[in-house]
Design an enzyme around this catalytic site. Structure first.
Site, PDB file in Angstrom:
ATOM      1  N   GLY A 173     -44.141   6.618  -4.269  1.00  0.00           N
ATOM      2  CA  GLY A 173     -44.724   7.927  -4.595  1.00  0.00           C
ATOM      3  C   GLY A 173     -46.114   8.102  -3.996  1.00  0.00           C
ATOM      4  N   ASP A 175     -47.217   7.774  -0.918  1.00  0.00           N
ATOM      5  CA  ASP A 175     -46.705   7.593   0.439  1.00  0.00           C
ATOM      6  C   ASP A 175     -47.615   6.899   1.455  1.00  0.00           C
ATOM      7  OD1 ASP A 175     -44.997   9.173  -0.980  1.00  0.00           O
ATOM      8  OD2 ASP A 175     -44.607  10.566   0.632  1.00  0.00           O
ATOM      9  N   GLU A 412     -51.492  20.459  -5.132  1.00  0.00           N
ATOM     10  CA  GLU A 412     -50.855  19.136  -5.078  1.00  0.00           C
ATOM     11  C   GLU A 412     -51.927  18.051  -5.240  1.00  0.00           C
ATOM     12  OE1 GLU A 412     -48.926  18.679  -1.335  1.00  0.00           O
ATOM     13  OE2 GLU A 412     -47.735  16.942  -1.943  1.00  0.00           O
TER      14      GLU A 412
HETATM   15  C1  2M8 Z   1     -44.549  13.372  -1.491  1.00  0.00           C
HETATM   16  O1  2M8 Z   1     -43.514  12.673  -0.810  1.00  0.00           O
HETATM   17  C2  2M8 Z   1     -42.612  13.340   0.076  1.00  0.00           C
HETATM   18  C3  2M8 Z   1     -41.601  12.296   0.535  1.00  0.00           C
HETATM   19  O2  2M8 Z   1     -40.846  11.877  -0.573  1.00  0.00           O
HETATM   20  C4  2M8 Z   1     -43.260  13.959   1.300  1.00  0.00           C
HETATM   21  O3  2M8 Z   1     -44.415  13.656   1.612  1.00  0.00           O
HETATM   22  O4  2M8 Z   1     -42.595  14.767   1.980  1.00  0.00           O
HETATM   23  C5  2M8 Z   1     -45.241  12.357  -2.433  1.00  0.00           C
HETATM   24  O5  2M8 Z   1     -46.476  12.859  -2.888  1.00  0.00           O
HETATM   25  C6  2M8 Z   1     -44.333  12.002  -3.614  1.00  0.00           C
HETATM   26  O6  2M8 Z   1     -45.016  11.224  -4.545  1.00  0.00           O
HETATM   27  C7  2M8 Z   1     -43.782  13.274  -4.289  1.00  0.00           C
HETATM   28  O7  2M8 Z   1     -42.833  12.896  -5.244  1.00  0.00           O
HETATM   29  C8  2M8 Z   1     -43.137  14.225  -3.277  1.00  0.00           C
HETATM   30  C9  2M8 Z   1     -42.744  15.578  -3.881  1.00  0.00           C
HETATM   31  O8  2M8 Z   1     -43.803  16.094  -4.638  1.00  0.00           O
HETATM   32  O9  2M8 Z   1     -44.058  14.504  -2.204  1.00  0.00           O
END
Ligand code: 2M8
Length: 441
Positions: A173, A175, A412
């Site tokens: 989470g 990333d 975010e």
């Molecule tokens: C972010 O992750 C996604 C990939 O899974 C992305 O960057 O496209 C992260 O912040 C992750 O923690 C979060 O669950 C997701 C959706 O909010 O976005």
């Protein structure tokens, strides 16, 4: 809601947060964001259910039940469940999950996410107006949660430590956190398929992970596919296998919630107890350096057999568990102050915890998990502070989140030096967890 005795500002923030969740609600689940993340994400859904538990119990229940429709036959809950044809990279075809005999009959990703769900399910029960419906919900969700935790405690823990191994930075989470830099940088990429990122059309490049990291994310997905998502093969081949301290801390607390759920619906809890014993035995052994007196915790890289000693917000996460000795909590508190937004630079009266310390040379105020303030992480720290009886410190963080949301909206993430919102606006978990803080702490 008058029952909470909100002041004017709180009423305003509460209404705006509810509006965000309403906008992002898709009938049985909530998207993290209508544009950047137009599908269902696993730990997002759990955080969203925690917020919805206060305002719409049935939506909170549906959110979790719908997510588990994507559960794999081996118990894994995928990090993304694709619900529409909306564009996002990687799209479902990219994962090609049918390579695995465990894949479900739905379009999902092939990796998992931190297991906040049992915490969310128990929280839904605790706050439920309609207890009959909540108990029915617990009976439905319990076997699915148990299967997920069992997968994490066995397939993802071949060393039998009670601590979870992740195979991709997205599983954490966090990333592009500096926690993963060394391991990712060592990967020499022979080849990655051509791909087009969809995030950079929607958010500025300086706020998102670099192409260098994206290539490695894609490379690791290719490797998972090569192994047909078989965890034993992945374990043998991958350069990225890390015992994640935040993931494992969340699982420990989720097991506590699972235990309580089992008691409520009259199930045997012995297995959960034995998982907890293992985690208790090994948590500090793997995650903490005995030699220093800092009491910070770090991820453990299985390949190098070394801790990843980067001081980030993850290093404070022992406070979210109750594995931290009372006398050591003070150390974590002083680290929180060290990590705080520099007051002199700050447009707010209060401080929040940044993803890495502002003083750290790797600190970047704009880039994703490499400096900005995240509401979900501060929420976890608040829960930990409350659990240890630090009510004033918890209140300061809570008030700062309410100010941030009131002044800048539900982004975010946020620039810690200016408070400016980053990434995408109208982001669901920022709204949901603010609702929980308003209604709870
Ligand atoms: C972010 O992750 C996604 C990939 O899974 C992305 O960057 O496209 C992260 O912040 C992750 O923690 C979060 O669950 C997701 C959706 O909010 O976005």
């Amino acid at each position: 809601m008058d029952e909470y005795n909100f002041n004017k500002k709180e009423k305003r923030v509460f209404k705006q947060a509810k509006d965000v969740l309403e906008k992002n609600w898709k009938g049985r689940y909530t998207v993290p964001s209508l544009t950047l993340y137009p599908h269902q994400w696993s730990w997002d859904s759990a955080f969203i259910a925690i917020g919805n538990a206060h305002i719409n119990q049935y939506r909170a229940q549906d959110e979790l039940l719908s997510l588990f429709e994507g559960q794999w036959k081996n118990g894994m809950v995928p990090h993304t469940v694709y619900r529409t044809k909306k564009s996002y990279f990687p799209p479902p075809e990219f994962w090609n999950i049918d390579l695995s005999p465990d894949a479900p009959n739905m379009r999902t990703s092939g990796i998992t996410h931190p297991p906040v769900h049992a915490i969310a399910a128990y929280h839904v029960f605790q706050n439920a107006q309609d207890k009959n419906s909540a108990i029915f919900f617990l009976k439905q969700i319990y076997p699915k949660l148990l299967k997920f935790h069992n997968y994490l405690m066995t397939t993802r823990d071949p060393e039998k430590t009670g601590l979870v191994t992740i195979f991709h930075p997205w599983e954490s989470g966090f990333d592009n956190s500096v926690r993963w830099d060394d391991t990712l940088s060592k990967i020499e990429i022979k080849e990655v398929p051509e791909y087009t990122r969809t995030d950079l059309d929607r958010v500025g490049t300086e706020e998102r992970p670099s192409d260098f990291f994206y290539d490695r994310y894609v490379y690791l997905i290719e490797l998972l596919k090569e192994c047909h998502y078989n965890e034993e093969k992945i374990y043998d081949l991958t350069p990225f296998k890390i015992k994640d301290v935040v993931f494992s801390s969340i699982l420990y607390m989720a097991n506590k919630s699972l235990f309580k759920i089992a008691e409520i619906i009259g199930q045997n809890c012995d297995e959960i107890n034995s998982w907890q014993n293992k985690t208790e035995k090994n948590y500090y052994h793997y995650f903490c350096c005995d030699s220093d007196n800092e009491h910070l915790v770090y991820d453990y890289d299985i390949s190098t057999k070394q801790r990843i000693e980067k001081r980030t917000t993850a290093s404070l996460m022992s406070i979210f568990t109750d594995l931290l000795d009372k006398e050591k909590v003070q150390n974590i508190l002083s680290w929180m102050k060290h990590s705080h937004i520099c007051k002199q630079n700050c447009v707010h009266n209060h401080s929040l915890i940044t993803s890495i310390a502002v003083q750290d040379e790797e600190f970047n105020p704009l880039n994703y998990w490499r400096g900005p303030v995240w509401i979900n992480i501060n929420w976890m720290l608040i829960k930990g502070l409350l659990n240890y009886g630090f009510y004033d410190e918890a209140k300061k963080l809570k008030d700062a989140i309410i100010d941030l949301a009131d002044e800048h909206g539900f982004f975010e993430y946020y620039n810690p030096l200016t408070g400016e919102g980053l990434g995408i606006n109208e982001f669901s978990w920022s709204a949901a967890l603010t609702i929980d803080l308003l209604c709870h702490s």
